[in-house]
Design an enzyme around this catalytic site. Structure first.
Site, short mmCIF file in Angstrom:
data_model
loop_
_atom_site.label_atom_id
_atom_site.label_comp_id
_atom_site.label_asym_id
_atom_site.label_seq_id
_atom_site.Cartn_x
_atom_site.Cartn_y
_atom_site.Cartn_z
N ASP A 1 -37.07 23.40 35.20
CA ASP A 1 -38.24 23.74 34.99
C ASP A 1 -38.26 23.69 33.29
O ASP A 1 -39.40 23.97 32.58
CB ASP A 1 -38.56 25.16 35.19
CG ASP A 1 -37.51 26.19 34.77
OD1 ASP A 1 -36.40 25.99 34.98
OD2 ASP A 1 -37.90 27.21 34.05
N HIS A 2 -37.27 23.18 32.64
CA HIS A 2 -37.22 22.89 31.41
C HIS A 2 -36.96 21.25 30.96
O HIS A 2 -37.25 21.08 29.71
CB HIS A 2 -35.98 23.80 30.39
CG HIS A 2 -36.46 25.13 30.76
ND1 HIS A 2 -36.90 26.02 29.70
CD2 HIS A 2 -36.17 26.03 31.82
CE1 HIS A 2 -37.11 27.27 30.25
NE2 HIS A 2 -36.58 27.27 31.53
N ASP B 1 -34.55 30.25 27.95
CA ASP B 1 -34.59 31.68 28.93
C ASP B 1 -33.60 32.41 28.22
O ASP B 1 -32.76 33.33 29.21
CB ASP B 1 -34.05 31.16 30.25
CG ASP B 1 -35.24 30.36 30.78
OD1 ASP B 1 -36.44 30.27 30.18
OD2 ASP B 1 -35.19 29.75 32.13
N HIS C 1 -40.88 31.00 28.96
CA HIS C 1 -41.71 31.58 30.26
C HIS C 1 -42.82 32.65 29.57
O HIS C 1 -42.45 33.71 28.90
CB HIS C 1 -40.85 32.24 31.17
CG HIS C 1 -40.18 31.21 32.04
ND1 HIS C 1 -40.73 30.64 33.03
CD2 HIS C 1 -38.75 30.51 31.87
CE1 HIS C 1 -39.59 29.87 33.57
NE2 HIS C 1 -38.79 29.81 32.77
N HIS D 1 -31.85 24.25 27.36
CA HIS D 1 -30.85 24.21 28.64
C HIS D 1 -31.26 23.28 29.61
O HIS D 1 -32.45 22.72 29.78
CB HIS D 1 -30.47 25.55 29.04
CG HIS D 1 -31.72 26.30 29.86
ND1 HIS D 1 -32.74 26.58 29.04
CD2 HIS D 1 -31.93 26.84 30.98
CE1 HIS D 1 -33.57 27.33 29.94
NE2 HIS D 1 -33.14 27.26 31.14
N HIS E 1 -27.36 32.98 29.58
CA HIS E 1 -28.28 32.53 30.89
C HIS E 1 -27.44 31.18 31.54
O HIS E 1 -27.32 31.09 32.75
CB HIS E 1 -29.57 32.01 30.34
CG HIS E 1 -30.70 31.59 31.41
ND1 HIS E 1 -31.32 32.27 32.46
CD2 HIS E 1 -31.15 30.32 31.49
CE1 HIS E 1 -31.80 31.39 33.27
NE2 HIS E 1 -31.97 30.28 32.63
N HIS F 1 -31.95 23.82 33.03
CA HIS F 1 -32.75 23.77 34.23
C HIS F 1 -33.76 22.97 34.31
O HIS F 1 -34.63 22.71 33.32
CB HIS F 1 -33.08 25.40 34.28
CG HIS F 1 -31.90 26.44 34.52
ND1 HIS F 1 -31.70 27.51 34.20
CD2 HIS F 1 -30.72 26.00 35.07
CE1 HIS F 1 -30.91 28.10 34.40
NE2 HIS F 1 -29.92 27.14 35.06
FE FE Z 1 -36.88 28.87 32.83
ZN ZN Z 2 -33.47 28.81 32.89
#
Ligand code: FE
Ligand code: ZN
Length: 244
Positions: free
Chosen positions: A62-63, A136, A174, A58, A119, A60
Site C-alpha cells: 500500500d506504499h 507507518d 494513513h 517502506h 513497523h 508494504h
Molecule cells: Fe501502510
Molecule cells: Zn506498512
C-alpha cells in the site's frame, strides 16, 4: 514550512496518503509512497509539476503499489528507499538506497533519511524543510504495528522522531487519526488536549477533509506512544491498541 517547499497530500486506496513534495523554484516534485499511480498522475497534472523521484518509507504494497507504473511513464525516475529494503529487493524499481542520515534531493530541496525500524526493519522517515514523512511508523496520535521489529526498536525510533523540532509537520502514511484519538482518550482519559483534538478530527472527517498534517508539538501532547515512559510502557500500549 520553509519557503520554496510545498506538500500536497494525495488520497490513495481506502485510507492511504501519498504526498507530492514540490520544489517551487524548479517545478520539480518527488512523490512519497505512491500506493497507486492514477491519483498521483492526476495530482501532478493538477499542480503542473514534473515528477523526478519516488521516495518510499517502506516496502508494504500500500506504499509502493504505484512504483512500477510511475517508473514506466516517467523515464529516469529516481526510486529511493532504505538500504535495508534494497538489500532485500523488496521495493519495486528501486534505484537508490539510503543509509541512516543520507539525503534525497528534488530540485533545490534536500531531505534526510532517518532509519526507524519497528513497523518494518527497513522503515525510513524522510525529513526536511520543516516536514517529516513518517510512513507507518508515526501516525497522527498513534504508531504502526510491530510487523518486523521489536517494541524496543519502535520505542527507540519514536524517540528519535519525537526529538525533532516541535514545529515539524508530521505527514503519516494513513488517515487513522480519529481511531487513534479514540484509543488515546481511553489510554489517557484525563488528557484534555486529546479530548479536544478528537472532536476536531471527527469534525474534519465529517467535512471530508484530511486531518494531516499535525505538528510534532501536538503529537507530543496527545500521542500516547510518543508519551510512553519506557519500552515496557510502550509495549503495554501497543499490545492494548492491537486489540482495541
Ligand atoms: Fe501502510
Ligand atoms: Zn506498512
Amino acid at each position: 514550512m520553509t519557503a520554496g517547499c510545498r506538500v500536497v497530500p494525495v488520497a490513495c486506496l481506502q485510507d492511504n496518503y501519498a504526498y507530492l513534495v514540490i520544489c517551487e523554484a524548479t517545478g520539480e516534485a518527488a512523490v512519497v509512497d505512491p500506493s497507486e499511480a492514477a491519483p498521483v498522475e492526476a495530482a501532478l497534472t493538477r499542480e503542473g509539476v514534473t515528477l523526478r523521484a519516488i521516495w518510499n518509507t517502506h516496502h508494504h504494497l500500500d506504499h509502493v503499489g504505484g512504483n512500477e507504473a510511475l517508473a514506466r511513464t516517467h523515464p529516469g525516475l529516481a526510486v529511493v528507499a532504505s538500504a535495508f529494503d534494497h538489500r532485500h529487493h523488496r521495493v519495486p524499481a528501486q534505484t537508490a538506497a539510503l543509509a541512516d542520515g543520507e539525503s534525497a534531493r528534488v530540485g533545490r530541496l534536500q531531505f534526510s533519511g532517518i532509519l526507524v525500524p519497528g513497523h518494518t526493519l527497513g522503515a525510513l522517515t524522510l525529513c526536511g524543510h520543516g516536514a517529516a514523512f513518517t510512513g507507518d511508523t508515526l501516525f497522527l496520535a498513534g504508531c504502526g504495528r510491530l510487523f518486523e521489529g521489536t517494541a524496543a526498536q519502535m520505542f527507540g525510533s519514536l524517540g528519535r522522531l519525537g526529538a525533532l523540532p516541535g514545529e515539524t509537520r508530521v505527514y503519516p502514511g494513513h488517515e487513522y487519526t480519529v481511531k487513534n484519538l479514540e484509543f488515546a482518550a481511553a489510554a489517557e482519559p484525563d488528557n484534555r488536549e486529546v479530548a479536544a483534538r478528537l472532536l476536531e478530527a471527527r469534525a474534519r472527517r465529517k467535512q471530508g477533509e484530511p486531518t494531516v498534517p499535525a505538528t510534532l508539538e501536538e503529537e507530543r501532547a496527545t500521542n500516547p506512544f510518543l508519551r510512553a515512559r519506557d519500552t515496557t510502557d510502550f509495549a503495554r500500549l501497543r499490545e492494548w491498541k492491537d486489540h482495541f
